[in-house]
Design a protein around this motif. Structure first.
Motif, PDB file in Angstrom:
ATOM      1  N   ASN A   1      19.716   2.753 -15.431  1.00  0.00           N
ATOM      2  CA  ASN A   1      19.311   1.880 -14.318  1.00  0.00           C
ATOM      3  C   ASN A   1      18.460   2.607 -13.274  1.00  0.00           C
ATOM      4  N   VAL A   2      17.814   3.723 -13.656  1.00  0.00           N
ATOM      5  CA  VAL A   2      16.895   4.429 -12.772  1.00  0.00           C
ATOM      6  C   VAL A   2      15.525   3.732 -12.849  1.00  0.00           C
ATOM      7  N   PRO A   3      14.836   3.485 -11.739  1.00  0.00           N
ATOM      8  CA  PRO A   3      13.501   2.862 -11.781  1.00  0.00           C
ATOM      9  C   PRO A   3      12.529   3.698 -12.618  1.00  0.00           C
ATOM     10  N   VAL A   4      11.709   3.022 -13.395  1.00  0.00           N
ATOM     11  CA  VAL A   4      10.771   3.715 -14.288  1.00  0.00           C
ATOM     12  C   VAL A   4       9.374   3.114 -14.123  1.00  0.00           C
ATOM     13  N   ILE A   5       8.359   3.946 -14.349  1.00  0.00           N
ATOM     14  CA  ILE A   5       6.954   3.520 -14.283  1.00  0.00           C
ATOM     15  C   ILE A   5       6.205   4.156 -15.444  1.00  0.00           C
ATOM     16  N   GLU A   6       5.347   3.374 -16.101  1.00  0.00           N
ATOM     17  CA  GLU A   6       4.614   3.878 -17.261  1.00  0.00           C
ATOM     18  C   GLU A   6       3.505   4.832 -16.821  1.00  0.00           C
TER      19      GLU A   6
ATOM     20  N   LEU B   1       1.166   8.089  -2.842  1.00  0.00           N
ATOM     21  CA  LEU B   1       1.533   7.000  -3.735  1.00  0.00           C
ATOM     22  C   LEU B   1       2.979   7.142  -4.193  1.00  0.00           C
ATOM     23  N   MET B   2       3.357   8.341  -4.601  1.00  0.00           N
ATOM     24  CA  MET B   2       4.708   8.541  -5.118  1.00  0.00           C
ATOM     25  C   MET B   2       5.754   8.346  -4.017  1.00  0.00           C
ATOM     26  N   ARG B   3       5.451   8.807  -2.796  1.00  0.00           N
ATOM     27  CA  ARG B   3       6.382   8.577  -1.691  1.00  0.00           C
ATOM     28  C   ARG B   3       6.593   7.087  -1.458  1.00  0.00           C
ATOM     29  N   MET B   4       5.513   6.325  -1.522  1.00  0.00           N
ATOM     30  CA  MET B   4       5.618   4.882  -1.300  1.00  0.00           C
ATOM     31  C   MET B   4       6.417   4.204  -2.410  1.00  0.00           C
ATOM     32  N   LEU B   5       6.314   4.719  -3.632  1.00  0.00           N
ATOM     33  CA  LEU B   5       7.091   4.158  -4.736  1.00  0.00           C
ATOM     34  C   LEU B   5       8.579   4.454  -4.562  1.00  0.00           C
TER      35      LEU B   5
ATOM     36  N   ASN C   1      -2.967   7.041 -15.924  1.00  0.00           N
ATOM     37  CA  ASN C   1      -3.816   6.960 -17.115  1.00  0.00           C
ATOM     38  C   ASN C   1      -4.241   5.545 -17.457  1.00  0.00           C
ATOM     39  N   GLU C   2      -3.403   4.574 -17.123  1.00  0.00           N
ATOM     40  CA  GLU C   2      -3.688   3.185 -17.468  1.00  0.00           C
ATOM     41  C   GLU C   2      -3.848   2.345 -16.205  1.00  0.00           C
ATOM     42  N   GLU C   3      -5.031   1.785 -16.040  1.00  0.00           N
ATOM     43  CA  GLU C   3      -5.286   0.930 -14.876  1.00  0.00           C
ATOM     44  C   GLU C   3      -4.333  -0.255 -14.841  1.00  0.00           C
ATOM     45  N   SER C   4      -3.929  -0.730 -16.034  1.00  0.00           N
ATOM     46  CA  SER C   4      -3.127  -1.951 -16.123  1.00  0.00           C
ATOM     47  C   SER C   4      -1.642  -1.715 -15.874  1.00  0.00           C
ATOM     48  N   THR C   5      -1.213  -0.466 -15.696  1.00  0.00           N
ATOM     49  CA  THR C   5       0.205  -0.203 -15.422  1.00  0.00           C
ATOM     50  C   THR C   5       0.659  -1.008 -14.207  1.00  0.00           C
ATOM     51  N   TYR C   6       1.785  -1.699 -14.364  1.00  0.00           N
ATOM     52  CA  TYR C   6       2.265  -2.520 -13.249  1.00  0.00           C
ATOM     53  C   TYR C   6       2.733  -1.635 -12.105  1.00  0.00           C
ATOM     54  N   LEU C   7       2.218  -1.923 -10.915  1.00  0.00           N
ATOM     55  CA  LEU C   7       2.667  -1.270  -9.691  1.00  0.00           C
ATOM     56  C   LEU C   7       2.762  -2.329  -8.603  1.00  0.00           C
ATOM     57  N   PRO C   8       3.718  -2.199  -7.697  1.00  0.00           N
ATOM     58  CA  PRO C   8       3.800  -3.158  -6.593  1.00  0.00           C
ATOM     59  C   PRO C   8       2.595  -2.999  -5.655  1.00  0.00           C
ATOM     60  N   ASP C   9       2.361  -3.984  -4.827  1.00  0.00           N
ATOM     61  CA  ASP C   9       1.270  -3.914  -3.850  1.00  0.00           C
ATOM     62  C   ASP C   9       1.646  -2.917  -2.769  1.00  0.00           C
ATOM     63  N   LEU C  10       0.885  -1.809  -2.712  1.00  0.00           N
ATOM     64  CA  LEU C  10       1.168  -0.747  -1.753  1.00  0.00           C
ATOM     65  C   LEU C  10       0.021  -0.591  -0.755  1.00  0.00           C
TER      66      LEU C  10
ATOM     67  N   TYR D   1      11.220   1.272  -4.158  1.00  0.00           N
ATOM     68  CA  TYR D   1      12.390   1.059  -5.020  1.00  0.00           C
ATOM     69  C   TYR D   1      13.702   1.485  -4.342  1.00  0.00           C
ATOM     70  N   GLU D   2      13.587   2.011  -3.109  1.00  0.00           N
ATOM     71  CA  GLU D   2      14.762   2.438  -2.340  1.00  0.00           C
ATOM     72  C   GLU D   2      15.651   3.341  -3.188  1.00  0.00           C
ATOM     73  N   THR D   3      15.050   4.394  -3.694  1.00  0.00           N
ATOM     74  CA  THR D   3      15.745   5.307  -4.593  1.00  0.00           C
ATOM     75  C   THR D   3      15.350   6.738  -4.290  1.00  0.00           C
ATOM     76  N   ASP D   4      16.192   7.663  -4.714  1.00  0.00           N
ATOM     77  CA  ASP D   4      15.865   9.084  -4.640  1.00  0.00           C
ATOM     78  C   ASP D   4      15.574   9.662  -6.023  1.00  0.00           C
ATOM     79  N   ARG D   5      15.607   8.797  -7.062  1.00  0.00           N
ATOM     80  CA  ARG D   5      15.292   9.220  -8.441  1.00  0.00           C
ATOM     81  C   ARG D   5      14.293   8.237  -9.029  1.00  0.00           C
ATOM     82  N   LEU D   6      13.253   8.783  -9.613  1.00  0.00           N
ATOM     83  CA  LEU D   6      12.188   7.963 -10.178  1.00  0.00           C
ATOM     84  C   LEU D   6      11.683   8.640 -11.447  1.00  0.00           C
TER      85      LEU D   6
END
Length: 525
Positions: free
Chosen positions: A357-362, A392-396, A366-375, A400-405
């Motif tokens: 249940n840790v947040p994950v990002i592809e 960018l990574m700090r904002m992610l 490398n991929e423009e189409s990778t889903y990211l929230p509006d930042l 996700y309100e997490t300390d693990r990504l």
């Protein structure tokens, strides 16, 4: 059927010019030759004497002393074109060539190609909006008058330009023209050429304007064709295959480029090395050949960039101060999956998310189409993501309100990996080592443009070792960094061993790690 009148601008190597003219006219095509007036008169007489009895060859009535970047090149071209129009009423197409060009298709193929599409082939991009010009002056090419040649009178060239700027002598572009730019190697239909010649006689103002522009051979025909011909009848490309190095110099082709040249979607290639005698012989025999099949793969430019780039790996720019001084946060933990087979990493990524249940990002870099929230727009392009990677990574983390990504990265992203591993936060790497079959590498080459569906097997056989070594090289570069938290799972290792590595990487119990490692078809292609 198409009949081509070749417009040959040349200044050296008379034997090669004679051979080229004889080859191209032997199948019924024509040639108009302009031999630079600066070149040897003896060489010019040699060419004229050798081709005197060839009815399909004509010479420009007036020779011009040509200089790179100057109007003289356009004037020489117009002289040769005028001679060809008058001498060859049956010519349907006019094709610009240099002495360094050679056919990479047969006449049979070239004629069928031109017959199939009633169009002009010329690069023509908007002069001001496009990024066609990579270095040097741009607007100044048109806005000021250039009397001196930059290559032969550099000091006077820039002194004249500076004086005009100081005195406010900027001039207007002819009001009805939209200036275009592109390669000078074009192939135009007869009616287009006739309209251009008629335009040059009527519009002396345009001729005066271009006669003092800088490098007009890249703008004159390109602009006039767009001005005179409907866009639907223009193919914005050249039929001559040419490439340039990172230093703006033309790439030269040698004896071992024969198969590569034939597989490109072009009719001619430039430049052929004067010393590539075997290549010249083979290409020379090709134009008159019949029944030859040409499987088009068109991987030339991508292959050149790939191979030439192997020796120039490194960071081009230093990090910005606001990047190096920022941090993701001491209490945060960034986990990076590193894998060349993106589908394997994604498969593992979502299995990890399901179990932990840790947040994950592809592959966000490398991929423009990778889903990211509006930042706020920082995520809108790969360039922005890479430039502002830490922000960018700090904002992610905050989003996700997490300390693990957990994120995925390609092994080629060593600069990004180094940057994150140098952060005050904890960064862990999990390298996923996969097996690369020949079929997979061939598919990879096609996906990235190094090969096409019709690339000959011999070319692929020579290419595969280079690609395989490149994969190994990227992995070795990462291991050479001796990152503190670097773990590795391998396709060839048993599930239990990979589970132990996953347990360390994710800091989770062994049973959960085993559940992830035992994912069915994890490494399948």
């Amino acid at each position: 059927m198409a009949r081509i009148a070749f417009i040959l601008l040349c200044h050296k190597d008379p034997e090669a010019i004679i051979a080229q003219a004889q080859r191209l006219t032997a199948v019924g095509d024509y040639m108009a030759i302009h031999f630079d007036a600066r070149a040897s008169d003896a060489h010019y007489r040699m060419i004229r004497d050798a081709l005197r009895d060839n009815p399909n060859v004509v010479f420009a009535k007036r020779r011009i002393k040509c200089g790179w970047g100057s109007w003289s090149l356009v004037k020489a071209t117009l002289n040769a074109v005028q001679a060809a129009v008058e001498a060859f009423p049956r010519a349907t197409h006019f094709y610009m060539l240099s002495g360094d060009c050679m056919a990479i298709k047969s006449a049979e193929y070239a004629h069928a190609f031109l017959d199939a599409d009633d169009a002009d082939y010329i690069e023509s991009f908007d002069f001001f909006e496009s990024d066609w010009i990579k270095t040097g002056i741009k607007e100044e090419r048109l806005a000021y008058r250039h009397i001196f040649n930059e290559r032969t009178h550099k000091r006077l060239f820039y002194l004249s330009l500076d004086i005009q700027k100081r005195l406010g002598l900027k001039r207007d572009i002819p009001h009805d023209l939209q200036i275009q730019i592109g390669s000078q190697w074009w192939c135009l239909r007869r009616r287009t050429i006739e309209r251009i010649l008629d335009f040059t006689r009527k519009r002396r103002d345009v001729m005066r304007f271009f006669s003092t522009t800088w490098i007009p051979d890249e703008t004159f025909f390109q602009t006039l064709v767009r001005h005179l011909i409907p866009e639907s009848e223009i193919r914005c490309r050249t039929l001559t295959f040419l490439m340039f190095s990172d230093y703006g110099m033309p790439v030269t082709f040698y004896n071992d480029h024969y198969d590569l040249l034939l597989s490109q979607d072009f009719l001619f290639a430039r430049k052929i090395s004067p010393g590539a005698t075997r290549l010249k012989e083979r290409l020379g025999d090709l134009y008159a050949a019949e029944g030859v099949r040409f499987p088009i793969s068109n991987e030339g430019r991508g292959l050149f960039q790939f191979l030439s780039g192997r020796g120039r790996i490194g960071r081009r720019f230093a990090s910005r101060f606001w990047e190096t001084e920022s941090t993701l946060g001491r209490e945060r933990e960034l986990l990076i999956l590193v894998c060349k087979k993106w589908h394997v990493a994604k498969r593992l990524l979502y299995r990890i998310r399901h179990v932990t249940n840790v947040p994950v990002i592809e592959y966000l870099f490398n991929e423009e189409s990778t889903y990211l929230p509006d930042l706020g727009g920082i995520q809108s392009s790969l360039g922005k993501r890479t430039r502002h990677r830490r922000a960018l990574m700090r904002m992610l983390f905050d989003y996700y309100e997490t300390d693990r990504l957990i994120v995925c990265m390609d092994p080629g992203n060593l600069d990004l990996i180094q940057d994150f591993c140098g952060d005050r936060s904890t960064t862990r790497l999990l390298e996923i080592e996969c097996q690369f079959s020949d079929d997979y590498l061939i598919g990879h080459a096609r996906r990235v443009g190094l090969a096409g569906d019709r690339t000959p097997p011999e070319t692929l056989a020579r290419l595969l070792p280079t690609i395989r070594n490149d994969m190994t090289f990227e992995s070795d570069r990462i291991r050479d960094q001796n990152f503190e938290h670097h773990h590795r799972i391998r396709e060839v290792d048993p599930v239990a061993e990979n589970a132990a590595k996953l347990s360390q990487f994710l800091a989770i119990p062994h049973d959960k790690a085993h559940e992830i490692a035992a994912t069915e078809y994890l490494f399948a292609d």
